[in-house]
Design a protein around this motif. Structure first.
Motif, PDB file in Angstrom:
ATOM      1  N   ARG A 183       3.193  17.126  -9.657  1.00  0.00           N
ATOM      2  CA  ARG A 183       3.037  18.250  -8.741  1.00  0.00           C
ATOM      3  C   ARG A 183       1.553  18.609  -8.584  1.00  0.00           C
ATOM      4  NH1 ARG A 183       7.633  20.987  -7.332  1.00  0.00           N
ATOM      5  NH2 ARG A 183       9.440  19.615  -7.608  1.00  0.00           N
ATOM      6  N   ALA A 184       0.785  17.655  -8.082  1.00  0.00           N
ATOM      7  CA  ALA A 184      -0.656  17.875  -7.954  1.00  0.00           C
ATOM      8  C   ALA A 184      -0.977  18.962  -6.946  1.00  0.00           C
ATOM      9  CB  ALA A 184      -1.344  16.563  -7.561  1.00  0.00           C
ATOM     10  N   LEU A 185      -0.234  19.054  -5.839  1.00  0.00           N
ATOM     11  CA  LEU A 185      -0.534  20.065  -4.828  1.00  0.00           C
ATOM     12  C   LEU A 185      -0.378  21.473  -5.380  1.00  0.00           C
ATOM     13  CD1 LEU A 185       1.040  18.477  -1.621  1.00  0.00           C
ATOM     14  CD2 LEU A 185      -1.372  18.564  -2.288  1.00  0.00           C
ATOM     15  N   ALA A 207      -6.003  12.757  -8.031  1.00  0.00           N
ATOM     16  CA  ALA A 207      -4.614  12.732  -7.580  1.00  0.00           C
ATOM     17  C   ALA A 207      -4.451  13.273  -6.170  1.00  0.00           C
ATOM     18  CB  ALA A 207      -3.736  13.521  -8.547  1.00  0.00           C
ATOM     19  N   THR A 208      -5.323  14.184  -5.759  1.00  0.00           N
ATOM     20  CA  THR A 208      -5.204  14.804  -4.444  1.00  0.00           C
ATOM     21  C   THR A 208      -6.199  14.255  -3.432  1.00  0.00           C
ATOM     22  OG1 THR A 208      -6.620  16.605  -5.239  1.00  0.00           O
ATOM     23  CG2 THR A 208      -4.236  16.957  -5.321  1.00  0.00           C
ATOM     24  N   GLY A 209      -6.956  13.231  -3.818  1.00  0.00           N
ATOM     25  CA  GLY A 209      -7.889  12.608  -2.884  1.00  0.00           C
ATOM     26  C   GLY A 209      -9.176  13.353  -2.673  1.00  0.00           C
ATOM     27  N   LEU A 210      -9.490  14.322  -3.528  1.00  0.00           N
ATOM     28  CA  LEU A 210     -10.728  15.087  -3.364  1.00  0.00           C
ATOM     29  C   LEU A 210     -11.948  14.323  -3.880  1.00  0.00           C
ATOM     30  CD1 LEU A 210      -9.478  18.652  -4.383  1.00  0.00           C
ATOM     31  CD2 LEU A 210      -9.870  17.748  -2.081  1.00  0.00           C
ATOM     32  N   VAL A 211     -11.725  13.356  -4.776  1.00  0.00           N
ATOM     33  CA  VAL A 211     -12.806  12.459  -5.193  1.00  0.00           C
ATOM     34  C   VAL A 211     -12.292  11.027  -5.095  1.00  0.00           C
ATOM     35  CG1 VAL A 211     -13.854  14.147  -6.764  1.00  0.00           C
ATOM     36  CG2 VAL A 211     -12.204  12.502  -7.649  1.00  0.00           C
ATOM     37  N   ALA A 238      -7.528   5.069 -16.408  1.00  0.00           N
ATOM     38  CA  ALA A 238      -6.412   4.187 -16.076  1.00  0.00           C
ATOM     39  C   ALA A 238      -5.984   4.369 -14.622  1.00  0.00           C
ATOM     40  CB  ALA A 238      -5.236   4.448 -17.016  1.00  0.00           C
ATOM     41  N   ASP A 239      -5.906   5.610 -14.184  1.00  0.00           N
ATOM     42  CA  ASP A 239      -5.484   5.903 -12.814  1.00  0.00           C
ATOM     43  C   ASP A 239      -6.507   5.374 -11.812  1.00  0.00           C
ATOM     44  OD1 ASP A 239      -4.127   6.872 -10.638  1.00  0.00           O
ATOM     45  OD2 ASP A 239      -4.504   8.981 -11.035  1.00  0.00           O
TER      46      ASP A 239
END
Length: 476
Positions: A183-185, A207-211, A238-239
């Motif tokens: 639940r990243a959002l 996870a949310t594409g901010l970096v 790892a991610d």
């Protein structure tokens, strides 16, 4: 035998001071706990706590018992003890008992039962502000252990409304819990409360594409240079590596996560081994069923390709045509992990046996570990430590203590290095678990007399010679 080994050890203790003798049994039990001997403390409590609940100091005894049961992870015994508490116990003991019971239920994944205990704690007692916040955070955790992130998120929002502004550690806890549930959002609610350069903020931003993955990867590698076992940074690494398609870095990070104690990553680790092993074999144009060629390629890889070698051995451990090849591959995979300093990963894999079939029993597992260590630079010393860890996994604390003692005593009177210190801690813990209280105290004194390491580990030959001087192992 363990007792024969300690005959030699105890002979070395004649000039050491005897442990302090306590006149008061409760004080003795409390001192055992302070000295890092919780099982000895619990044994003293079980022996000497008054049976009558109206006896002097009974509540202090019971409070110590609950602390020890919680510390030792004896959740069933703790919950049974709490259920049997008389109705007239002091309020401070009742509060403590409810808190311990809630924690025990959480450790068993029983969110609803934990909330029932916490409701009694929150509604029936005038808790301090600190304890009230602590209980509310456990309520949130109770939703997370049931994998009910919607309820957890709503509880987090109520907590923030009641206790704003949130300390950074609480915001971090909320974000970590929501990230684990995918639940990243929702976790973005607390992004501004996080350390912007920290691991949790980076994990959330990734996870949310901010970096982008390369930025997250660089941050993680810089942080891990000084904190090599930081689990959140390992997860970021790892991610990021997986998003970049860097199979080797992804596998390396997964190995390190398991080595740092994150056993729930074993499934992902095994799948990463198989994928890299298959890709490496395809590049080498290896044919299925040609076990000898697979083994030769794995053995011929340079040290810089050790991850590829372990991946090939993992693939063979599961899929080789011949049983003998599968056995050889498992042993070499284990040895490779020991050589790479990832003992916990090696032991966790052996205990899980993802290649199929049942895990070996304790005695078979320790034999496997010692045999595999013959191909490792630190030899039997590291093998003894791995054997001790496997026996510990299997619940054979006497066997674990035996091997850990040998690994610790392999200093042969020289300085005690990091490996010996690890073995000493394991030996003390398992001697105590095995019910060898006097030997535990004697062993602690013996190891405390050794000088600190100057930093250079002993050679394999020195380790083996030291092991022989400590008494030859007679075991399975």
């Amino acid at each position: 035998m363990l007792r024969l080994l300690f005959c030699r050890l105890l002979a070395c203790l004649m000039l050491l001071p005897a442990p302090a003798v306590f006149a008061d049994s409760l004080a003795t039990a409390q001192q055992f706990l302070q000295n890092g001997l919780p099982r000895l403390a619990l044994a003293r409590v079980e022996r000497d706590q008054p049976a009558r609940t109206d006896a002097p100091d009974w509540a202090q005894w019971e409070s110590l018992r609950l602390t020890l049961l919680s510390l030792l992870g004896q959740r069933d015994a703790l919950l049974q003890r709490v259920a049997l508490l008389p109705s007239n116990v002091p309020d401070d003991l009742r509060q403590k008992a409810l808190g311990h019971a809630a924690w025990a239920h959480l450790e068993r994944g029983e969110g609803a039962a934990a909330r029932a205990q916490l409701a009694r704690l929150l509604w029936r007692f005038p808790l301090s502000a600190e304890n009230h916040r602590w209980a509310r955070r456990l309520v949130i955790r109770s939703w997370l252990v049931e994998h009910r992130p919607d309820e957890a998120y709503r509880a987090m929002l109520r907590y923030q409304q009641d206790f704003s502004p949130l300390p950074r550690e609480v915001a971090t806890e909320f974000v970590e819990g929501l990230l684990a549930e995918g639940r990243a959002l929702e976790a973005l609610t607390w992004l501004k409360a996080l350390d912007p350069a920290g691991a949790t903020a980076t994990a959330l931003a990734l996870a949310t594409g901010l970096v982008p993955p390369d930025t997250a990867r660089s941050r993680a590698q810089a942080a891990l240079a000084s904190q090599p076992q930081a689990l959140t940074w390992l997860r970021v690494l790892a991610d990021a590596a997986q998003r970049q398609g860097d199979a080797e870095l992804h596998l390396d990070a997964l190995e390190r996560q398991v080595a740092a104690g994150q056993a729930d990553r074993l499934g992902a680790l095994w799948q990463a081994y198989l994928a890299l092993g298959e890709a490496t074999a395809n590049r080498a144009q290896l044919l299925q069923g040609d076990d000898a060629s697979w083994l030769a390629v794995a053995a011929g890889l340079l040290p810089g390709d050790a991850l590829k070698a372990r991946a090939l051995y993992a693939y063979l451990a599961q899929s080789a045509a011949q049983p003998a090849t599968r056995a050889t591959a498992r042993q070499r995979l284990f040895a490779g992990l020991l050589d790479a300093g990832r003992l916990e990963t090696a032991v966790a894999l052996l205990a899980r046996s993802p290649w199929g079939g049942a895990a070996p029993d304790a005695e078979a597992g320790v034999r496997f570990a010692v045999r595999a260590s013959e191909e490792v630079r630190q030899g039997h010393r590291l093998g003894w430590l791995a054997a001790a860890r496997y026996a510990e996994h299997a619940g054979r604390f006497d066997l674990a203590a035996d091997y850990a003692v040998q690994a610790a005593l392999a200093t042969d009177g020289g300085p005690m290095d990091g490996l010996a210190a690890q073995a000493m801690r394991m030996a003390v813990k398992n001697l105590e678990r095995a019910g060898l209280g006097e030997d535990t105290l004697a062993f602690q004194q013996r190891m405390a007399s050794l000088p600190a390491s100057a930093g250079k580990p002993p050679t394999r030959a020195a380790s083996q010679a030291a092991g022989k001087s400590a008494g030859k192992r007679r075991g399975p």
